[in-house]
Design a protein around this motif. Structure first.
Motif, PDB file in Angstrom:
ATOM      1  N   GLN A 178     -42.964  23.512  30.292  1.00 28.18           N
ATOM      2  CA  GLN A 178     -44.070  22.683  29.822  1.00 28.18           C
ATOM      3  C   GLN A 178     -43.760  21.195  29.892  1.00 28.18           C
ATOM      4  N   THR A 179     -42.636  20.852  30.531  1.00 25.37           N
ATOM      5  CA  THR A 179     -42.243  19.445  30.656  1.00 25.37           C
ATOM      6  C   THR A 179     -42.957  18.795  31.830  1.00 25.37           C
ATOM      7  N   SER A 180     -43.434  17.597  31.624  1.00 26.17           N
ATOM      8  CA  SER A 180     -44.113  16.863  32.691  1.00 26.17           C
ATOM      9  C   SER A 180     -43.174  16.657  33.878  1.00 26.17           C
ATOM     10  N   VAL A 224     -43.274   7.136  32.339  1.00 28.68           N
ATOM     11  CA  VAL A 224     -44.421   7.186  33.250  1.00 28.68           C
ATOM     12  C   VAL A 224     -45.012   8.589  33.243  1.00 28.68           C
ATOM     13  N   GLU A 225     -46.314   8.669  33.348  1.00 24.15           N
ATOM     14  CA  GLU A 225     -46.997   9.928  33.594  1.00 24.15           C
ATOM     15  C   GLU A 225     -47.746   9.822  34.923  1.00 24.15           C
ATOM     16  N   ILE A 226     -47.902  10.970  35.577  1.00 27.87           N
ATOM     17  CA  ILE A 226     -48.654  11.029  36.829  1.00 27.87           C
ATOM     18  C   ILE A 226     -49.976  11.722  36.562  1.00 27.87           C
ATOM     19  N   PHE A 227     -51.043  11.050  36.914  1.00 26.59           N
ATOM     20  CA  PHE A 227     -52.397  11.590  36.746  1.00 26.59           C
ATOM     21  C   PHE A 227     -52.704  12.487  37.928  1.00 26.59           C
ATOM     22  N   PHE A 228     -52.836  13.796  37.657  1.00 24.65           N
ATOM     23  CA  PHE A 228     -53.119  14.766  38.707  1.00 24.65           C
ATOM     24  C   PHE A 228     -54.631  14.972  38.806  1.00 24.65           C
ATOM     25  N   ARG A 252     -52.034   9.312  40.754  1.00 23.95           N
ATOM     26  CA  ARG A 252     -51.717   7.954  40.313  1.00 23.95           C
ATOM     27  C   ARG A 252     -50.801   8.009  39.105  1.00 23.95           C
ATOM     28  N   ALA A 253     -49.997   6.987  38.938  1.00 24.60           N
ATOM     29  CA  ALA A 253     -49.102   6.913  37.785  1.00 24.60           C
ATOM     30  C   ALA A 253     -49.583   5.845  36.810  1.00 24.60           C
ATOM     31  N   TYR A 254     -49.225   6.023  35.541  1.00 27.61           N
ATOM     32  CA  TYR A 254     -49.582   5.044  34.522  1.00 27.61           C
ATOM     33  C   TYR A 254     -48.523   5.073  33.429  1.00 27.61           C
ATOM     34  N   PRO A 255     -48.308   3.964  32.719  1.00 31.56           N
ATOM     35  CA  PRO A 255     -47.321   3.939  31.641  1.00 31.56           C
ATOM     36  C   PRO A 255     -47.681   4.959  30.564  1.00 31.56           C
ATOM     37  N   LYS A 256     -46.694   5.730  30.134  1.00 31.64           N
ATOM     38  CA  LYS A 256     -46.940   6.803  29.184  1.00 31.64           C
ATOM     39  C   LYS A 256     -47.508   6.292  27.868  1.00 31.64           C
ATOM     40  N   LYS A 257     -47.102   5.105  27.463  1.00 31.55           N
ATOM     41  CA  LYS A 257     -47.560   4.566  26.181  1.00 31.55           C
ATOM     42  C   LYS A 257     -49.066   4.290  26.191  1.00 31.55           C
ATOM     43  N   LYS A 258     -49.674   4.264  27.380  1.00 29.08           N
ATOM     44  CA  LYS A 258     -51.109   4.031  27.478  1.00 29.08           C
ATOM     45  C   LYS A 258     -51.894   5.331  27.688  1.00 29.08           C
ATOM     46  N   SER A 259     -51.224   6.469  27.451  1.00 36.16           N
ATOM     47  CA  SER A 259     -51.905   7.753  27.621  1.00 36.16           C
ATOM     48  C   SER A 259     -53.041   7.901  26.613  1.00 36.16           C
ATOM     49  N   ALA A 271     -55.214  16.799  30.249  1.00 35.09           N
ATOM     50  CA  ALA A 271     -55.621  17.833  31.204  1.00 35.09           C
ATOM     51  C   ALA A 271     -55.175  17.521  32.624  1.00 35.09           C
ATOM     52  N   HIS A 272     -54.758  16.283  32.860  1.00 35.03           N
ATOM     53  CA  HIS A 272     -54.353  15.866  34.204  1.00 35.03           C
ATOM     54  C   HIS A 272     -52.844  15.674  34.324  1.00 35.03           C
ATOM     55  N   ILE A 273     -52.095  16.098  33.321  1.00 33.83           N
ATOM     56  CA  ILE A 273     -50.638  16.003  33.375  1.00 33.83           C
ATOM     57  C   ILE A 273     -50.085  17.304  33.934  1.00 33.83           C
ATOM     58  N   MET A 274     -49.348  17.238  35.016  1.00 31.10           N
ATOM     59  CA  MET A 274     -48.811  18.415  35.676  1.00 31.10           C
ATOM     60  C   MET A 274     -47.419  18.717  35.134  1.00 31.10           C
ATOM     61  N   THR A 275     -47.232  19.942  34.611  1.00 29.68           N
ATOM     62  CA  THR A 275     -45.923  20.353  34.118  1.00 29.68           C
ATOM     63  C   THR A 275     -45.115  20.973  35.258  1.00 29.68           C
ATOM     64  N   SER A 276     -43.835  21.216  34.984  1.00 26.69           N
ATOM     65  CA  SER A 276     -42.954  21.761  36.023  1.00 26.69           C
ATOM     66  C   SER A 276     -43.437  23.111  36.519  1.00 26.69           C
ATOM     67  N   GLN A 277     -43.755  24.015  35.592  1.00 24.47           N
ATOM     68  CA  GLN A 277     -44.237  25.324  36.031  1.00 24.47           C
ATOM     69  C   GLN A 277     -45.594  25.205  36.705  1.00 24.47           C
ATOM     70  N   ALA A 278     -46.491  24.415  36.137  1.00 27.86           N
ATOM     71  CA  ALA A 278     -47.826  24.287  36.703  1.00 27.86           C
ATOM     72  C   ALA A 278     -47.777  23.757  38.134  1.00 27.86           C
TER      73      ALA A 278
END
Length: 416
Positions: free
Chosen positions: A84-86, A213-217, A226-233, A239-246
C-alpha cells in the motif's frame, strides 16, 4: 440459444494445443490461496501450466523461468504495508526491475531467443536519464519544488519526448513493456508513472530532492502522469495515488487485456467473453452472428496450421503468463477464475477445475463477498456452468490425453 453446458464438448479455442501435450502431472495444490511472501518455492503453491506445457512441446523455457523467479523474488518482499506504499516513496521492492522481469519472461515466450532480455542494461537507462536531467537542469534544484517538478516534466515529455499510448491491438503492445517504452519513449500510463518515479528515486538518492513527492496517476484516456509536492495533497488526490501493488497489477492487467484470446467479442468483461466463446463454435446455437461463427472457425483453422497468435485473436501464451503473475500478486480472487477458463479453452481440464475450486473457496471468505448485480449474476452463472462442464468432461468414460504431441506451441508463427 443452447446453454453453455449443453454446447459442444470441444472448447472453442486452443482445445487441441494443450490437450495433446505429454504433460508431466504434479500433485495438485492445496485448495487455498497462499501468501507468496511466506513461501520460498512458488511452484509448491500453485499448479501453474504454461512453462511445463511449453517444455513438453519442445520450447525451452529456462529464460522465462529465470525471469519469473526474478519477478517472484521482488514481490516476496512486499509486506502488507509495502503493498500500500506509494510508488514515489517505495523502498523495498524494485518496481523497475519487477516490470523488466515481466518483459523478460514474455520476450522469452514469444521470441524463443537463446539470449535473455538484458534486464540490468535497461535498468541502467534510469541512471542515464537521471544523469542527463541533472546535467541539463541543475539550476532547478535551487528553485521551488513546483519549479523543479515542472522542469522534470518538461525534460521527460518535451526534451525526451515520452508520450502516452493506449495499446488496444497487438501491434501496439510494445507500449506495455518497460524495455520498449525506454527505447521508443511511447508507453502506457502505468509505465510512464513508473519511469517518473524511478527518476525521482535516483534524484533523492543523490540528495538532489529534499521534499516528499506524489505522482498523480490520471484515470482518463489522455492525461500524463504528473508529480506534486506531498504537502500540497488534497483528499481528492488519494484516488490518483498509485501504490506498489496497484502499479504491478495495472501493468499485468493491461497485458492480460491486450493478449486475451477473444478479441472479436468486445462486450462484457474478459471472463464473460471467454464463456461466450465456448458456444460460438457450435453452429446450432441460434442467435450467434455470422461474424462470430466465422471468427471461431477461422481461429480453429489457424491452429490446425500451427499459428499460435494473430493480431485479432490475442496470444494465449502471454494471457496465461499475465494471469499466473496476477495470481502470485494475490490481486483479486477473480484472477483464479479467469486463469481457469483459459486453461479450459486450452484443454487442461484437471488444472482448470483445480483453479476454479480455488476461486470458489476464496469466494466464501466474508471480505470477498460482493453485492449482487446483473453483471455479477452473469459471471457466477457462467462459473457454475463451467464447473458442471468440467466435471462432466472428466467423468467421461475413457477420457484421457492422447499419447502423441501436436506441436502448436513449438511451431509458433507470429504475424509480424
Amino acid at each position: 440459444m443452447s446453454s453453455w453446458v449443453g454446447a459442444s464438448s470441444s472448447p472453442w479455442l486452443l482445445r487441441t494445443s494443450a490437450k495433446f501435450f505429454k504433460y508431466r502431472p504434479r500433485p495438485p495444490p492445496p485448495l487455498r490461496l497462499l501468501c507468496l511472501a511466506q513461501s520460498n518455492d512458488v511452484r509448491s503453491d500453485f499448479n501453474f501450466v504454461l512453462h511445463d506445457a511449453l517444455d513438453s512441446s519442445g520450447v525451452l523455457t529456462s529464460h522465462a523461468r529465470d525471469a519469473r523467479e526474478g519477478f517472484c523474488s521482488q514481490i516476496r518482499q512486499m509486506s502488507d504495508i509495502e503493498r500500500q506504499t506509494s510508488i514515489s516513496i517505495n523502498r523495498r521492492v524494485d518496481l523497475g526491475r519487477s516490470a523488466l522481469y515481466i518483459a523478460a519472461e514474455d520476450d522469452s515466450l514469444v521470441s524463443h531467443s537463446s539470449v535473455p532480455l538484458p534486464v540490468d542494461a535497461f535498468l541502467s537507462r534510469f541512471d542515464d536519464l537521471s544523469m542527463d536531467y541533472s546535467s541539463h537542469y541543475n539550476s532547478s534544484y535551487k528553485s521551488s519544488p513546483e519549479r523543479l517538478l515542472e522542469s522534470l516534466e518538461n525534460y521527460l515529455y518535451t526534451h525526451k519526448g515520452f508520450r502516452r499510448t493506449n495499446a488496444r491491438h497487438l501491434f501496439e503492445t510494445r507500449a506495455l513493456y518497460l524495455h520498449s517504452v525506454l527505447t521508443h519513449r511511447s508507453g502506457s500510463t502505468a509505465l510512464l508513472s513508473l519511469i517518473y518515479s524511478e527518476i525521482l528515486k535516483m534524484l533523492r538518492l543523490w540528495g538532489l530532492l529534499d521534499f516528499d513527492v506524489e505522482i498523480f496517476f490520471p484515470h482518463d484516456r489522455h492525461s500524463l502522469p504528473r508529480a506534486y509536492p506531498k504537502k500540497k495533497s488534497k483528499e481528492s488526490d488519494y484516488a490518483h495515488i498509485m501504490t506498489s501493488q496497484a502499479l504491478l497489477v495495472e501493468i499485468l492487467r493491461n497485458l492480460k487485456e491486450a493478449f486475451w484470446p477473444f478479441q472479436h467479442d468486445q462486450s462484457g468483461n474478459l471472463f464473460l467473453r471467454a464463456a461466450r466463446a465456448a458456444n460460438f463454435i457450435d453452429a446450432s446455437n441460434e442467435g450467434d452472428s455470422g461474424f462470430q461463427l466465422a471468427s471461431a472457425k477461422a481461429a480453429q483453422h489457424r491452429l490446425d496450421r500451427g499459428v499460435w497468435t494473430s493480431v485479432n485473436f490475442g496470444d494465449m501464451r502471454r494471457a496465461l503468463s499475465a494471469c499466473e503473475r496476477l495470481i502470485l500478486l494475490e490481486a483479486d480472487s477473480k484472477e483464479l477464475r479467469d486463469y481457469s477458463i483459459l486453461l479450459y479453452h486450452c484443454g487442461f481440464y484437471e488444472q482448470s477445475l483445480e483453479f476454479l475450486k480455488l476461486y470458489q473457496d476464496t469466494k466464501t471468505r466474508p471480505q470477498l463477498r460482493r453485492s449482487s448485480n446483473s453483471s455479477t449474476d452473469l459471471e457466477e452463472d457462467a462459473v457454475e456452468k463451467l464447473m458442471i462442464r468440467l466435471k462432466l468432461i472428466l467423468m467421461e468414460d475413457g477420457w484421457s490425453r492422447p499419447t502423441y504431441v501436436r506441436n502448436f506451441l513449438g511451431n509458433s508463427s507470429d504475424p509480424w
